[in-house]
Design a protein around this motif. Structure first.
Motif, mmCIF file in Angstrom:
data_model
loop_
_atom_site.group_PDB
_atom_site.id
_atom_site.type_symbol
_atom_site.label_atom_id
_atom_site.label_comp_id
_atom_site.label_asym_id
_atom_site.label_seq_id
_atom_site.Cartn_x
_atom_site.Cartn_y
_atom_site.Cartn_z
ATOM 1 N N ASP A 3 0.804 -1.225 0.000
ATOM 2 C CA ASP A 3 0.000 0.000 0.000
ATOM 3 C C ASP A 3 0.837 1.275 0.000
ATOM 4 O OD1 ASP A 3 -2.413 -1.385 0.015
ATOM 5 O OD2 ASP A 3 -2.411 -1.553 2.191
ATOM 6 N N GLN A 4 2.145 1.142 0.175
ATOM 7 C CA GLN A 4 3.006 2.323 0.247
ATOM 8 C C GLN A 4 3.637 2.630 -1.109
ATOM 9 O OE1 GLN A 4 1.908 3.577 3.249
ATOM 10 N NE2 GLN A 4 4.011 4.236 3.569
ATOM 11 N N VAL A 5 3.887 3.906 -1.337
ATOM 12 C CA VAL A 5 4.691 4.327 -2.487
ATOM 13 C C VAL A 5 6.117 4.603 -2.029
ATOM 14 C CG1 VAL A 5 4.979 6.026 -4.335
ATOM 15 C CG2 VAL A 5 2.680 5.285 -3.657
ATOM 16 N N ALA A 6 6.246 5.393 -0.958
ATOM 17 C CA ALA A 6 7.552 5.703 -0.379
ATOM 18 C C ALA A 6 7.910 4.609 0.627
ATOM 19 C CB ALA A 6 7.517 7.066 0.300
ATOM 20 N N THR A 7 8.580 3.580 0.153
ATOM 21 C CA THR A 7 8.929 2.424 0.991
ATOM 22 C C THR A 7 10.264 2.695 1.680
ATOM 23 O OG1 THR A 7 9.857 1.428 -1.001
ATOM 24 C CG2 THR A 7 7.634 0.753 -0.367
ATOM 25 N N MET A 8 10.227 3.458 2.775
ATOM 26 C CA MET A 8 11.460 3.928 3.394
ATOM 27 C C MET A 8 12.120 2.891 4.288
ATOM 28 S SD MET A 8 11.748 6.811 2.016
ATOM 29 C CE MET A 8 13.116 7.475 2.934
ATOM 30 N N GLN A 9 11.367 1.958 4.848
ATOM 31 C CA GLN A 9 11.920 0.961 5.761
ATOM 32 C C GLN A 9 11.716 -0.426 5.192
ATOM 33 O OE1 GLN A 9 11.154 1.353 10.022
ATOM 34 N NE2 GLN A 9 10.717 -0.835 10.146
ATOM 35 N N HIS A 65 16.545 21.408 -12.794
ATOM 36 C CA HIS A 65 16.293 20.560 -11.630
ATOM 37 C C HIS A 65 17.532 19.728 -11.318
ATOM 38 C CE1 HIS A 65 11.882 21.063 -10.987
ATOM 39 N NE2 HIS A 65 12.022 21.646 -12.169
ATOM 40 N N PRO A 66 17.756 19.401 -10.043
ATOM 41 C CA PRO A 66 18.984 18.700 -9.671
ATOM 42 C C PRO A 66 19.026 17.281 -10.216
ATOM 43 C CG PRO A 66 17.486 18.830 -7.796
ATOM 44 C CD PRO A 66 16.910 19.692 -8.870
ATOM 45 N N SER A 67 20.223 16.839 -10.536
ATOM 46 C CA SER A 67 20.459 15.474 -10.989
ATOM 47 C C SER A 67 20.952 14.692 -9.770
ATOM 48 C CB SER A 67 21.500 15.469 -12.115
ATOM 49 O OG SER A 67 21.622 14.210 -12.708
ATOM 50 N N VAL A 68 20.012 14.079 -9.050
ATOM 51 C CA VAL A 68 20.328 13.477 -7.749
ATOM 52 C C VAL A 68 19.564 12.166 -7.560
ATOM 53 C CG1 VAL A 68 20.825 15.674 -6.598
ATOM 54 C CG2 VAL A 68 18.475 14.819 -6.625
ATOM 55 N N PHE A 69 20.086 11.359 -6.641
ATOM 56 C CA PHE A 69 19.316 10.240 -6.105
ATOM 57 C C PHE A 69 19.634 10.116 -4.621
ATOM 58 C CE2 PHE A 69 23.275 8.153 -7.265
ATOM 59 C CZ PHE A 69 23.456 7.137 -6.325
ATOM 60 N N VAL A 70 18.792 9.392 -3.916
ATOM 61 C CA VAL A 70 18.946 9.212 -2.470
ATOM 62 C C VAL A 70 18.986 7.726 -2.164
ATOM 63 C CG1 VAL A 70 17.723 9.383 -0.252
ATOM 64 C CG2 VAL A 70 17.946 11.389 -1.695
ATOM 65 N N HIS A 71 19.898 7.329 -1.286
ATOM 66 C CA HIS A 71 19.887 5.959 -0.762
ATOM 67 C C HIS A 71 20.051 6.031 0.749
ATOM 68 C CE1 HIS A 71 24.287 5.665 0.015
ATOM 69 N NE2 HIS A 71 24.368 6.500 -1.011
ATOM 70 N N ASP A 72 19.135 5.415 1.475
ATOM 71 C CA ASP A 72 19.165 5.397 2.945
ATOM 72 C C ASP A 72 19.312 6.797 3.528
ATOM 73 O OD1 ASP A 72 18.935 2.602 2.958
ATOM 74 O OD2 ASP A 72 21.087 2.348 2.747
ATOM 75 N N GLY A 73 18.613 7.758 2.912
ATOM 76 C CA GLY A 73 18.640 9.133 3.404
ATOM 77 C C GLY A 73 19.858 9.928 2.984
ATOM 78 N N GLU A 74 20.790 9.332 2.244
ATOM 79 C CA GLU A 74 22.009 10.002 1.806
ATOM 80 C C GLU A 74 21.832 10.529 0.386
ATOM 81 O OE1 GLU A 74 25.362 10.125 3.721
ATOM 82 O OE2 GLU A 74 23.558 10.249 4.968
ATOM 83 N N PHE A 111 5.146 8.418 4.731
ATOM 84 C CA PHE A 111 5.883 7.193 5.021
ATOM 85 C C PHE A 111 5.116 6.223 5.919
ATOM 86 C CE2 PHE A 111 9.571 10.339 4.812
ATOM 87 C CZ PHE A 111 9.613 10.262 3.439
ATOM 88 N N GLY A 112 4.175 6.706 6.712
ATOM 89 C CA GLY A 112 3.483 5.845 7.655
ATOM 90 C C GLY A 112 2.126 5.399 7.131
ATOM 91 N N LYS A 113 1.665 4.247 7.612
ATOM 92 C CA LYS A 113 0.366 3.730 7.187
ATOM 93 C C LYS A 113 -0.764 4.667 7.604
ATOM 94 C CE LYS A 113 1.236 -1.232 6.919
ATOM 95 N NZ LYS A 113 0.786 -2.567 7.377
ATOM 96 N N ARG A 114 -0.646 5.258 8.800
ATOM 97 C CA ARG A 114 -1.728 6.117 9.286
ATOM 98 C C ARG A 114 -1.861 7.368 8.430
ATOM 99 N NH1 ARG A 114 -1.068 5.995 15.913
ATOM 100 N NH2 ARG A 114 -1.530 3.765 16.183
ATOM 101 N N SER A 115 -0.738 8.022 8.144
ATOM 102 C CA SER A 115 -0.812 9.239 7.336
ATOM 103 C C SER A 115 -1.281 8.918 5.921
ATOM 104 C CB SER A 115 0.543 9.960 7.307
ATOM 105 O OG SER A 115 1.573 9.086 6.889
ATOM 106 N N ALA A 116 -0.840 7.785 5.376
ATOM 107 C CA ALA A 116 -1.295 7.389 4.038
ATOM 108 C C ALA A 116 -2.793 7.116 4.042
ATOM 109 C CB ALA A 116 -0.525 6.153 3.572
#
Length: 318
Positions: free
Chosen positions: A207-213, A280-289, A242-247
């Protein structure tokens, strides 16, 4: 390593990242380390000091560490995990950041809990992903890699770090929402306009799009969520809940992306050509980095690597 060595921390190197978790009130673990691991070597990163340099120096000593420990957030843990793999050492990861997604997924909620697992020699074999941009050396990923709206939000937040994490985050969200544009990805020769792509290590909450964990320990697959740009900017940023409740709240009021706009894949590897809009920036994020790339886009390749890392965790960790 024998039980006596484990009980006093001999052969253990712990690196502390003092900059982690500054947005939350957290007890200083120094007394816990001194009481429970009196023989461990505990080092605090100085401003501008890199954990890789600290570990490299320690590994060159006559009494090189048998275990690499880290007290910090997901970014610090991810960097130390990469070094643990590089030096073939088990990892002792202790929650010292704001969210601590990786250690929480393993059932480690406190420093004492991590030390309990270490003293009991309770370990779990963890799958990771390796992310490579434009043929550079791969980096170890513990939770997720993302391109699109979330990395742009992180890039805006870092520009405003002087405002503090929460205020800077609020300002960054407002700015990113105002200027957000879809980016173009090319996968298997097919072009698509998307708001974001999240590549999670292992199968994740459908059910999540932003699967942070992450939701699994050992795994040989990546769970990919591609949010196609068929909805509004508001829905694009609502997908970052990121959370089920907010989603659930956002779904109830009609702001969450439609299921038809989300493409879901479970694959062992993924390669994307990423092309942000001009300006727009040319970036990606991994584990918050945040990882910056040259303007104009880049090729991102992610590969699942099962049983890649030994981590101390409670018995019964998923």
């Amino acid at each position: 390593m024998d039980a006596e060595t484990r009980s006093d921390g001999r052969g253990l190197l712990i690196v502390r990242n003092a900059a982690s978790g500054t947005a939350v009130v957290r007890a200083d673990p120094a007394d816990t380390f001194a009481e429970r691991l009196p023989k461990a070597v505990v080092l605090e990163l100085a401003d501008g000091e890199d954990v890789a340099g600290v570990v490299a120096e320690a590994m060159e000593m006559d009494a090189a560490p048998h275990v690499l420990g880290i007290y910090g957030g997901d970014g610090s843990v991810s960097r130390m995990a990469h070094l643990a793999r590089e030096h073939d050492r088990p990892l002792l990861a202790m929650p010292g950041g704001t969210f601590n997604h990786f250690v929480r997924a393993l059932g480690v909620d406190t420093v004492d809990g991590a030390i309990d697992a270490y003293e009991a020699s309770s370990t779990v074999e963890v799958g990771v992903a390796e992310a490579t941009a434009d043929g550079d050396d791969p980096v170890t990923v513990l939770n997720v890699v993302s391109v699109g709206a979330y990395p742009e939000l992180i890039e805006e937040r870092e520009r405003r770090s002087s405002l503090g994490k929460w205020l800077g985050g609020a300002v960054a969200t407002a700015v990113a929402l105002r200027h957000a544009e879809p980016l173009t990805i090319v996968r298997d020769g097919r072009r698509a306009r998307v708001w974001s792509v999240f590549v999670s290590v292992g199968r994740n909450d459908p059910d999540q799009v932003a699967t942070m964990q992450r939701q699994e320990t050992d795994t040989a697959v990546l769970d990919v969520r591609i949010h196609h740009a068929r909805g509004s900017k508001v829905r694009a940023f609502a997908s970052l809940a990121f959370g089920k409740r907010s989603a659930a709240v956002l779904r109830a009021v009609g702001l969450f992306p439609r299921d038809a706009d989300i493409e879901r894949l479970v694959v062992p590897e993924l390669e994307l050509r990423v092309r942000p809009e001009p300006g727009h920036p040319s970036v990606f994020v991994h584990d918050g980095e945040l990882e910056q790339r040259d303007a104009g886009g880049f090729t991102l390749r992610c590969v699942a690597v099962p049983r890649a890392l030994t981590v101390y965790a409670p018995l019964g960790a998923r």
